[in-house]
Design a protein around this motif. Structure first.
Motif, PDB file in Angstrom:
ATOM      1  N   HIS A 105      14.390  23.378   8.487  1.00  0.00           N
ATOM      2  CA  HIS A 105      14.323  22.767   7.151  1.00  0.00           C
ATOM      3  C   HIS A 105      15.662  22.837   6.430  1.00  0.00           C
ATOM      4  CE1 HIS A 105      10.054  22.575   7.856  1.00  0.00           C
ATOM      5  NE2 HIS A 105       9.951  23.886   7.940  1.00  0.00           N
ATOM      6  N   GLY A 138      11.189  18.122   7.249  1.00  0.00           N
ATOM      7  CA  GLY A 138      11.459  18.378   5.831  1.00  0.00           C
ATOM      8  C   GLY A 138      12.167  17.249   5.115  1.00  0.00           C
ATOM      9  N   PHE A 152      11.440  24.272  13.344  1.00  0.00           N
ATOM     10  CA  PHE A 152      12.016  23.523  12.237  1.00  0.00           C
ATOM     11  C   PHE A 152      12.697  24.492  11.272  1.00  0.00           C
ATOM     12  CE2 PHE A 152       8.249  20.973  13.510  1.00  0.00           C
ATOM     13  CZ  PHE A 152       8.931  19.861  13.977  1.00  0.00           C
ATOM     14  N   MET A 168      17.800  17.004   9.336  1.00  0.00           N
ATOM     15  CA  MET A 168      17.216  18.332   9.139  1.00  0.00           C
ATOM     16  C   MET A 168      17.332  19.093  10.455  1.00  0.00           C
ATOM     17  SD  MET A 168      16.565  17.688   6.066  1.00  0.00           S
ATOM     18  CE  MET A 168      15.886  19.265   5.558  1.00  0.00           C
ATOM     19  N   THR A 220      10.150  16.177   1.922  1.00  0.00           N
ATOM     20  CA  THR A 220      10.215  17.245   0.919  1.00  0.00           C
ATOM     21  C   THR A 220      11.566  17.252   0.220  1.00  0.00           C
ATOM     22  OG1 THR A 220       8.626  18.635   2.112  1.00  0.00           O
ATOM     23  CG2 THR A 220      10.097  19.736   0.559  1.00  0.00           C
TER      24      THR A 220
END
Length: 456
Positions: free
Chosen positions: A379, A234, A377, A362, A237
């Motif tokens: 995030h 992430g 994950f 992350m 993002t």
């Protein structure tokens, strides 16, 4: 929008007149092409109405004429026919030829069992019917051209009101989005700080079936967030959503967060993703270096710079050296607010030399299962550098054969136990630079020299 009262009375009235003229002239659903007509409403032009009736109702008109002639002559077998030689004609069998009104009927042809005649009324109707379509098309195009010319006279007024309506449309759309998605009104930081609480990506959160994982981001003026961690965690993002929030705030929009304080940036620079220009002979790494050189030249202390995995397109040592030199140059010379994602974990040590560099990663949840370690994950942005890369796990998630990932795990363990690095014997791109240390203020010149193409 402050001038709405000024243009409202004049421009709106002109726009209404143009709209009224268009609606009263054109049919509700005009055809895409003009060649077949069908553009103009009935009732706009009497001549056109007659031509439309003739071109669309010719058969009915011929039948009406035939019925009248049957009634006038008393010949029930009378027929109005058409061929390519004579056009329209009246055909009467020999049985009834003594009933033919010779004062109105002109004989055109004699057959074995019938006679063919022409009347003045039929000749006029034929002329009208056969020419009606072409005349109708000519008249419709002329009327349409006149309508276009009339609208063009009001171009300035129409463009003015269109621009105002477009602005209203954008502001209204942003307002609706803010209400529907729970955006917050951003505060502008005169001190140059960035504080986002529960920041979200406005596009990705609407595409996900699961709730978007929001993150808090805090950076002081000139600060750098150094992100480490595996792919898919992430990082990109997070950097993108910060950039989008900055853009939205400076357009006057609310932003996707619970609280937002943002500086006013003079420019926003991004280097995210990989691309090449093969037609120009430029590789992915060449493009990366050229774009980075441009950033280093143009960035100021009021800019936002976003760099994602700079240096990954060359050898490990070259890439890591360039990444560190670029980051140091931004911190020391440009003092721009910077978001820097990297897989070179060695760069996290820069936080000890530069207090404005903040390490972040992350979060990953790892657990042992019967089939081995599994990762998930989360995030979530956490403080400090990532302690593992998880590259092999990502490869497993991507579908690499188990034999490959097992072999990779075995090699990694051996390398970690021996504490040695793989020394790849390849020509370093840094060898073309001076052997002496590069002055920070001349780093972008060195980068430009580094990416020059050799002469053909």
């Amino acid at each position: 929008l402050a001038n709405c009262e000024e243009w409202n009375a004049d421009l709106v009235e002109k726009a209404r007149k143009v709209l009224s003229e268009i609606r009263s002239t054109l049919v509700d659903e005009p055809p895409v092409q003009l060649k077949n007509g069908g553009l103009i409403r009935k009732g706009v032009n009497a001549q056109l109405d007659e031509l439309i009736d003739l071109s669309t109702n010719s058969h009915e008109l011929i039948m009406q004429l035939e019925a009248r002639e049957k009634e006038l002559t008393g010949i029930t077998s009378l027929k109005v026919r058409f061929n390519n030689v004579f056009g329209y004609y009246i055909e009467i069998t020999n049985t009834h030829k003594d009933k033919v009104p010779t004062d109105r009927y002109d004989r055109k042809q004699t057959l074995a069992n019938a006679e063919r005649y022409l009347t003045k009324e039929l000749a006029e109707l034929e002329t009208k019917v056969l020419s009606a379509q072409s005349k109708r098309l000519e008249l419709e195009i002329a009327m349409f051209t006149a309508l276009v010319a009339s609208c063009l006279k009001e171009t300035r007024s129409l463009l003015g009101i269109a621009n105002s309506w477009a602005e209203i449309d954008v502001v209204t759309a942003l307002a609706c989005l803010a209400i529907e998605q729970n955006y917050v009104r951003p505060q502008l930081s005169l001190a140059g700080n960035l504080n986002l609480r529960a920041s979200r990506h406005p596009v990705i959160e609407q595409a996900l079936s699961l709730p978007f994982v929001a993150n808090d981001v805090h950076l002081a003026k000139g600060g750098t967030l150094l992100l480490t961690g595996p792919n898919m965690a992430g990082k990109s993002t997070l950097m993108r959503q910060i950039a989008v929030s900055a853009i939205l705030a400076q357009t006057g929009s609310f932003v996707p967060a619970k609280e937002a304080e943002l500086p006013v940036f003079d420019r926003l620079f991004t280097r995210i993703g990989a691309s090449d220009f093969l037609s120009e002979g430029l590789s992915t790494f060449m493009v990366e270096m050229k774009e980075t050189a441009e950033m280093l030249q143009m960035a100021t202390e009021n800019s936002l710079v976003i760099l994602d995995e700079v240096g990954r397109g060359t050898s490990t040592y070259d890439g890591m050296s360039l990444a560190q030199a670029i980051l140091e140059f931004l911190v020391e010379n440009k003092k721009s607010m910077t978001l820097f994602a990297t897989h070179y974990h060695e760069l996290t040590e820069l936080s000890t030399a530069y207090p404005q560099v903040v390490n972040g990663h992350m979060r990953i949840h790892e657990e042992m299962t019967s089939s081995g370690p599994e990762i998930r994950f989360l995030h979530q942005l956490a403080k400090g550098p990532a302690n593992k890369s998880y590259g092999i796990h990502v490869g497993k998630l991507a579908g690499l054969p188990s034999s490959v990932t097992k072999r990779a795990t075995s090699i990694l363990k051996k390398l970690e136990m021996s504490g040695r690095r793989v020394d790849v014997n390849q020509m370093s791109l840094l060898q073309i630079l001076d052997s002496s240390p590069i002055a920070e203020e001349n780093l972008f010149d060195a980068l430009e020299r580094k990416v020059e193409l050799p002469p053909l």
